[in-house]
Structures are given as structure tokens and as C-alpha cells.
Design an enzyme around this catalytic site. Structure first.
Site, short mmCIF file in Angstrom:
data_model
loop_
_atom_site.label_atom_id
_atom_site.label_comp_id
_atom_site.label_asym_id
_atom_site.label_seq_id
_atom_site.Cartn_x
_atom_site.Cartn_y
_atom_site.Cartn_z
N CYS A 2 0.82 -1.21 0.00
CA CYS A 2 0.00 0.00 0.00
C CYS A 2 0.86 1.26 0.00
O CYS A 2 1.94 1.29 0.56
CB CYS A 2 -0.89 0.01 1.24
SG CYS A 2 -1.86 -1.48 1.46
N ARG A 27 4.59 -0.64 -6.50
CA ARG A 27 4.48 -1.47 -5.30
C ARG A 27 3.42 -2.57 -5.46
O ARG A 27 3.43 -3.53 -4.70
CB ARG A 27 4.08 -0.60 -4.10
CG ARG A 27 5.14 0.40 -3.67
CD ARG A 27 4.60 1.35 -2.63
NE ARG A 27 5.67 2.10 -2.00
CZ ARG A 27 5.85 2.21 -0.69
NH1 ARG A 27 5.02 1.61 0.13
NH2 ARG A 27 6.84 2.91 -0.20
N TRP A 72 -3.38 -2.80 -1.27
CA TRP A 72 -3.23 -4.23 -1.52
C TRP A 72 -4.03 -4.93 -0.42
O TRP A 72 -3.76 -4.76 0.76
CB TRP A 72 -1.76 -4.63 -1.46
CG TRP A 72 -1.50 -6.04 -1.87
CD1 TRP A 72 -1.38 -6.53 -3.13
CD2 TRP A 72 -1.31 -7.15 -0.98
NE1 TRP A 72 -1.12 -7.88 -3.10
CE2 TRP A 72 -1.07 -8.29 -1.79
CE3 TRP A 72 -1.30 -7.30 0.41
CZ2 TRP A 72 -0.84 -9.55 -1.26
CZ3 TRP A 72 -1.08 -8.56 0.94
CH2 TRP A 72 -0.86 -9.66 0.11
N ASN A 97 -1.83 2.48 5.95
CA ASN A 97 -0.97 1.33 5.62
C ASN A 97 -0.73 0.55 6.90
O ASN A 97 -0.56 1.13 7.97
CB ASN A 97 0.39 1.79 5.09
CG ASN A 97 0.32 2.36 3.69
OD1 ASN A 97 -0.72 2.32 3.04
ND2 ASN A 97 1.44 2.89 3.22
N GLY A 98 -0.66 -0.78 6.77
CA GLY A 98 -0.37 -1.60 7.93
C GLY A 98 -1.53 -2.49 8.31
O GLY A 98 -2.51 -2.62 7.55
N GLU A 479 14.39 -20.14 -7.17
CA GLU A 479 14.02 -18.84 -7.71
C GLU A 479 13.32 -18.98 -9.05
O GLU A 479 12.36 -18.26 -9.34
CB GLU A 479 15.29 -17.96 -7.83
CG GLU A 479 15.09 -16.64 -8.55
CD GLU A 479 14.14 -15.67 -7.86
OE1 GLU A 479 13.80 -14.65 -8.48
OE2 GLU A 479 13.74 -15.94 -6.71
N LYS A 483 9.53 -17.61 -9.86
CA LYS A 483 9.20 -16.68 -10.95
C LYS A 483 8.06 -17.23 -11.80
O LYS A 483 7.15 -16.50 -12.18
CB LYS A 483 10.43 -16.43 -11.83
CG LYS A 483 11.44 -15.51 -11.22
CD LYS A 483 10.90 -14.08 -11.13
CE LYS A 483 11.63 -13.28 -10.07
NZ LYS A 483 11.26 -13.61 -8.69
N GLU A 486 4.78 -17.02 -9.87
CA GLU A 486 4.37 -15.64 -9.59
C GLU A 486 3.62 -15.01 -10.76
O GLU A 486 2.62 -14.33 -10.56
CB GLU A 486 5.61 -14.78 -9.30
CG GLU A 486 6.13 -14.84 -7.89
CD GLU A 486 7.31 -13.91 -7.69
OE1 GLU A 486 7.34 -13.22 -6.65
OE2 GLU A 486 8.19 -13.85 -8.55
N HIS A 502 13.12 -39.31 -3.27
CA HIS A 502 12.50 -39.17 -1.95
C HIS A 502 11.12 -38.53 -2.03
O HIS A 502 10.67 -37.91 -1.06
CB HIS A 502 13.42 -38.38 -1.02
CG HIS A 502 14.72 -39.05 -0.75
ND1 HIS A 502 14.88 -40.04 0.20
CD2 HIS A 502 15.93 -38.91 -1.35
CE1 HIS A 502 16.12 -40.46 0.20
NE2 HIS A 502 16.78 -39.79 -0.74
N LYS A 601 4.61 -5.35 -4.64
CA LYS A 601 6.04 -5.17 -4.83
C LYS A 601 6.78 -5.09 -3.50
O LYS A 601 7.80 -5.73 -3.31
CB LYS A 601 6.30 -3.90 -5.64
CG LYS A 601 7.77 -3.66 -5.97
CD LYS A 601 8.32 -4.74 -6.87
CE LYS A 601 9.79 -4.58 -7.16
NZ LYS A 601 10.33 -5.72 -7.89
#
Length: 606
Positions: A2, A27, A72, A97-98, A479, A483, A486, A502, A601
Site C-alpha cells: 500500500c 508497489r 493491496w 498502511n499496515g 528462484e 518466478k 508468480e 524421496h 512489490k
């Protein structure tokens, strides 16, 4: 995450608010809005579309005081009724925000007092609390009302508040979430990032924990919760080039992938030796360090996991990597001789900041931030700093921030090794020659894009994928899987290749592509055996192989050959084709690459 913008001016502030939100779009958000004091009324515009839609709504609106927000969603789904700003009785307007952790009990108290809630957010609680306090004052004072309410809030918050009967007044407060005040000519501002108002303000000050700021066109007064005036250091508003021109690229993510040679070069700067000064330290500072603790989240955690291999192999120093959100909630055994390293693109990642503060509370004094934002809370709160110089990263899925973090962490490994007298001059010379050649090597990898595009068409038809790596390249496989999930929304998992038998091997079918990171290192022959296990079960292998691995394309094995093997720095090269694979797969599936669903973000709440 946010974003907040607030302005009080002698001019119409609509354009200031909208432009500020545009600068915070990177963001990530799923709704946005602004509110104005227009004449004697509070008016607002909100949307679940983009800031451009908000700008269209604001064309006929005007006001000299206003607040704006990109949200967000946490409490309540992403829709207009949950979008900020929130009003209480059309008297109080507020953005936040928060997360307010005790909002449920406060909500019940307010309902009992007759307040009607129209949203599912925790934020509406704050608006009603301020309203309740404000209207019961003998003489209404918005700043005093805010000071009276904030002790009741448990959790993290940055808020900006206006009232329809308080013309020319803007009040802000913060605890746990960042907020700055910025100073202009006959206008002043609040923002979660000074970048939002950098065209209008020349100076800024960071609000500290518990600060309440009262803004008019002529002055800014900062107090603590008791009303005692606090002095905060003013600094020039940082000038930052927001690279908004896409040029020949389709998305910011693609642009940022191709900016990596420049970002790596900028991060290296003029460094030619492994020197403590790279981190703002002196020889005596780290002489007693005998272990490293790295705290990070998400992509930064995978950079940290790669660094563990480097630091232990090159410097011979025991290294522990912790997911920041887990570290602070479990009992640990602190080692006062540890170097605590926090890794974050934004420097405002809530869990990592909280983990840093927890480590400091446990007695850890030697703290280092590896970060992309010089003005961030993380950089201000650590003893040492390394700035990655990736430039503004707008795409939510991190690319150039990740590779520059790897560069910074590799430099850390070399520096720790040299500080322990276990790095020879020849080893140092070879390492820095490779580092200086790294931008050119990345260019060569980027030239593989056409081959990767061809692979992406097949991946776009899949709903699951498996990524394999070994040793130093296992975090790179992690990673790569991150990606892909995401931005393409394909379920992807990564495993050390030796773990196939395994459990993960049960998932392998003709419909399950298996991406394999295959550098020519000491584990190559082991990896080849793992690949044969996949092939024997009918799996389709997609292999990024170094040129001298003797892995050839055949039935069930697709190979893209990397330009060269790069030793310890190989992870930095091998992650780039995985970024391109995720990007082009997402394009083929038609997803919103730069703003993937449900993600933000900068994660500034837990």
C-alpha cells in the site's frame, strides 16, 4: 504494498495526489482512491481499476487538502467499498498502511456505541475511533484526537487524516509502517515514499516510531503521542530516475531483465578489491566475527541461500539463513560474534525489518543491510550497508534486484575471506576479473531469448512444473520456480535433484516439464543420473546446460546451451534464462506480467 500520499496546499491538489499514486504503482495494488476537502464537504473517488481511471474521475474535482492511497487487500476483498480512503459520518477521512491486530475487539466496541461499518477492513475502525473522540471534544482538535486514538491501536500503521470542519489541516501518524513529511513552497506533504512528491517538495524528514505530524500550508509540527514537539532531521528529497519509458520492451519485467548488465556494473562500481569499506566497515569492526546470520524473505531469501554456499566455501565461516517471518517467532541462540545480514529490495519489508529489530534486541550489534534503496528504514537501522544500485524496479517479480543482491553477497563472501586471511591475492584478482566480465557474460545469456521463447509455448500449456538444481544452483532452481508461479500462475516446485527418489519423482509424467539447471561443476555427473531418472519415467527435461557438459538434445531432453561456465558466479548467469522462461510463458498465457494477481512489490505488512 500500500502507498499513501497526502497534500495540503494553496492550490488544487488533485494532480499532486494522482501523480503521487502513479509513482507508487510499482508497489502493486488492487484498488486506489483519493479524498478531498472540497469547500465544506469531503468528497472522494475510488476504483478497483488503475490510477488512470482515478485520474479520469478527478478531472472535475478540486480541493486544497487531500489524501490518496493504493491498497493491496488484507482485510476484505479487493472492491470499491473496501478501497481507501475510508470515511466516518462524512466528517473524517482516512487512509492507512499496515494492519491493526486488535481491530475485531475495537470494531465490537464501536458497534455497541452505534457505529455502522460499511467495509470489511481494519482501517475503518481507525476512522470511527478518531470520529468518536473528535466529536466529543469540548473544542475539536484533529491532532489531539489522533494522539488520543493511536495508543489504542495494536499493530503497524501509517495514517493520514483529514476532517471536513478542519480546513487547511492534514494529520499523519506512524508506528511500524514508513511515513515521511515533505516540505514545499506554501504546501506540505505526507507520503509513504518521498518519491511520490519529489517534483513538488525540496526537503523531507522521516517520521520516527510514535510520531504525529500536523501539516498546514505554512508549517509542519511533529510531536510524540503526548504532544511534546520532536525535531526531525530535514534532508533533501532524493532525486530518483523513475525509468517509466518502456522503449522497445513489452513489459517492465522484460525491460528490467535486459537492464541487468547495467545494474550489475553499477553495483560493482569501481570496486577492484575485497575491502571492508565496500560495506562501510573498518578492519577492527569485523575481526571477531565467527559466523553469519542472513535474514530475508521471498526472492531475497533465495539470494541469501546462494550466499550461504559462497560464504562457507570461500570464507570458511559458518552461515545460517533464516526466513525472516519465522526467525522472530522462535527461540534462537544468539551469538554476539555473528554478523547479521538483512537482504531486501525495498528496505521496508515488514518481516525482515521486524527480524532485524528482534536480532538487535537479542544483542546482535554487527548488522549489515544489502538493499536497493538508500533512504529505506533498513539502511538507516543497520550499522553497515551495501547498496545494490539496481535502479527502480517496477515489475512485481524481482529480476535485476535479485542479481544485484547476489553480486553484493558475493563481494561480502570475498571480503569476509580476505578479512580472515584465507583469500590469496591471486584468488582475489581472478574473482574480480570475473566480476568485471559479468555484464558481458549476462549479455551473452540474454541473446538466448529466441530459444527460450520457443520453449515458453510448450510451458504455457502446462499447469505444473518441476525445477531441479544441485549445490550452489539449488537456490537458483527455487528462484526459477518462484518466478514461474508468480507471473504465469503455473504451479511450480523446486527440489535438490538428489531428492527426486524421496518423493518428487512420483509427480513425473509426460505432462510435467522438468527444468534442470546444469552447470559444469563437481555435481554434474550426479545431476546427469538424476536426469536419467526423469527420462526413464517419461518426463520431459528442459535443460540449461553449460557448453562443456556433454549433455545433448535427444528424445525427451531439450537443451539450451549456456555461453560459458562461470565458476562461483554461475548462479548469476543461470538465473537469467529462468527469468526469461517465466516471463515469456506468462506472456503466452496472457497474464498481467508486471502486476500479477494477489501480489505486491513491497511487502510492508506481515
Amino acid at each position: 504494498m500500500c502507498g499513501i500520499v497526502g497534500a495540503v496546499s494553496k492550490k488544487n491538489v488533485v494532480n499532486v495526489l494522482v501523480e503521487g499514486l502513479r509513482r507508487l504503482e510499482y508497489r502493486g495494488y488492487d484498488s486506489c482512491g483519493f479524498a478531498l476537502l472540497s469547500g465544506q464537504e469531503l468528497v472522494r473517488a475510488r476504483t478497483t481499476a488503475r490510477v488512470t481511471d482515478l485520474a479520469d474521475q478527478g478531472q472535475t474535482m478540486s480541493g486544497n487538502v487531500g489524501i490518496a492511497h493504493t491498497r493491496w487487500a488484507t482485510h476484505g476483498k479487493p472492491d470499491t467499498v473496501n478501497a481507501h480512503p475510508h470515511f466516518s459520518d462524512d466528517l473524517i477521512g482516512l487512509v492507512h498502511n499496515g494492519i491493526i491486530e486488535n481491530y475485531e475487539s475495537l470494531r465490537e466496541e464501536l458497534k455497541a456505541a452505534g457505529y455502522v461499518f460499511v467495509s470489511q477492513t481494519d482501517t475503518e475502525v481507525i476512522a470511527h475511533l478518531i470520529h468518536q473522540t473528535y466529536i466529543n471534544m469540548p473544542v475539536r482538535d484533529l491532532a489531539k484526537a489522533v494522539r488520543a486514538v493511536v495508543p489504542k491501536l495494536h499493530g503497524a500503521y501509517a495514517i493520514a487524516v483529514i476532517a471536513k470542519d478542519a480546513p487547511g489541516l492534514l494529520v499523519g501518524a506512524r508506528a511500524g509502517s514508513p511515513l515521511v513529511v515533505a516540505y514545499g513552497e506554501q504546501e506540505n506533504f505526507l507520503a509513504s515514499d518521498a518519491l511520490a512528491v519529489s517534483d513538488h517538495a525540496s526537503m523531507m524528514a522521516y517520521l520516527e516510531e510514535g510520531d504525529i505530524a500536523v501539516l498546514t500550508t505554512d508549517q509542519v509540527i511533529i510531536t510524540d503521542v503526548s504532544g511534546k514537539v520532536q525535531e526531525r532531521i530535514k534532508k533533501p528529497v532524493p532525486t530518483q530516475n523513475v525509468e517509466v519509458d518502456l522503449g522497445p520492451y513489452q513489459h517492465y519485467m522484460q525491460k528490467e531483465i535486459f537492464e541487468q548488465p547495467r545494474a550489475v556494473a553499477d553495483t560493482l562500481g569501481h570496486a577492484e578489491f575485497a575491502d571492508l569499506s565496500l560495506f562501510g566497515a573498518k578492519q577492527a569492526d569485523w575481526k571477531n566475527i565467527d559466523s553469519v546470520l542472513i535474514l530475508a524473505c521471498g526472492t531475497s531469501y533465495y539470494a541469501a541461500s546462494t550466499a550461504k554456499y559462497w560464504i562457507e566455501d570461500i570464507a570458511g565461516i559458518s552461515t545460517q539463513v533464516e526466513i525472516a517471518s519465522e526467525y522472530r517467532y522462535r527461540k534462537t541462540v544468539p551469538n554476539p560474534r555473528s554478523l547479521v545480514v538483512v537482504v531486501s529490495q525495498s528496505g521496508e519489508t515488514a518481516d525482515t525489518l521486524a527480524a532485524l529489530r528482534h536480532a538487535q534486541a537479542l544483542g546482535h550489534q554487527e548488522t549489515l543491510a544489502v538493499c536497493n534503496v538508500a533512504t529505506s528504514a533498513m539502511v538507516r537501522e543497520t550499522k553497515y550497508q551495501f547498496l545494490t544500485h539496481a535502479g527502480t524496479e517496477i515489475g512485481v517479480a524481482s529480476t535485476k534486484a535479485f542479481t544485484t543482491q547476489l553480486v553484493g553477497l558475493y563481494l561480502l563472501a570475498l571480503t569476509l575471506a580476505k578479512n580472515k586471511n584465507c583469500l590469496t591475492s591471486e584468488q582475489e584478482r581472478i574473482a574480480f576479473n570475473r566480476l568485471r566480465h559479468l555484464p558481458a557474460a549476462i549479455h551473452a545469456v540474454l541473446a538466448l531469448e529466441p530459444q527460450i521463447i520457443a520453449w515458453s509455448e510448450a510451458f504455457a500449456q502446462c499447469e505444473n512444473a518441476l525445477f531441479l538444481g544441485r549445490g550452489l544452483h539449488y537456490p537458483i532452481a527455487l528462484e526459477g520456480a518462484l518466478k514461474l508461479k508468480e507471473i504465469s500462475y503455473i504451479h511450480a516446485e523446486a527440489y535438490p535433484a538428489g531428492e527426486l527418489k524421496h518423493g518428487p519423482l512420483a509427480l513425473v509424467t509426460e505432462q510435467m516439464p522438468v527444468v534442470t539447471v546444469a552447470p559444469n561443476d563437481a555435481l554434474l555427473e550426479k545431476l546427469k543420473s538424476n536426469m536419467q531418472e526423469v527420462k526413464a519415467r517419461g518426463g520431459k527435461l528442459f535443460v540449461f546446460a553449460d557448453s562443456d557438459t556433454q549433455i545433448s538434445a535427444e528424445e525427451g531432453i531439450h537443451v539450451i546451451r549456456m555461453p560459458e561456465h562461470y565458476g562461483d558466479l554461475s548462479p548469476i548467469l543461470h538465473v537469467i534464462p529462468l527469468q526469461l522462461l517465466a516471463y515469456h510463458t506468462a506472456c503466452a498465457r496472457g497474464t498481467d506480467v508486471d502486476k500479477p494477481r494477489n501480489l505486491a512489490k513491497s511487502v510492508t505488512v506481515e
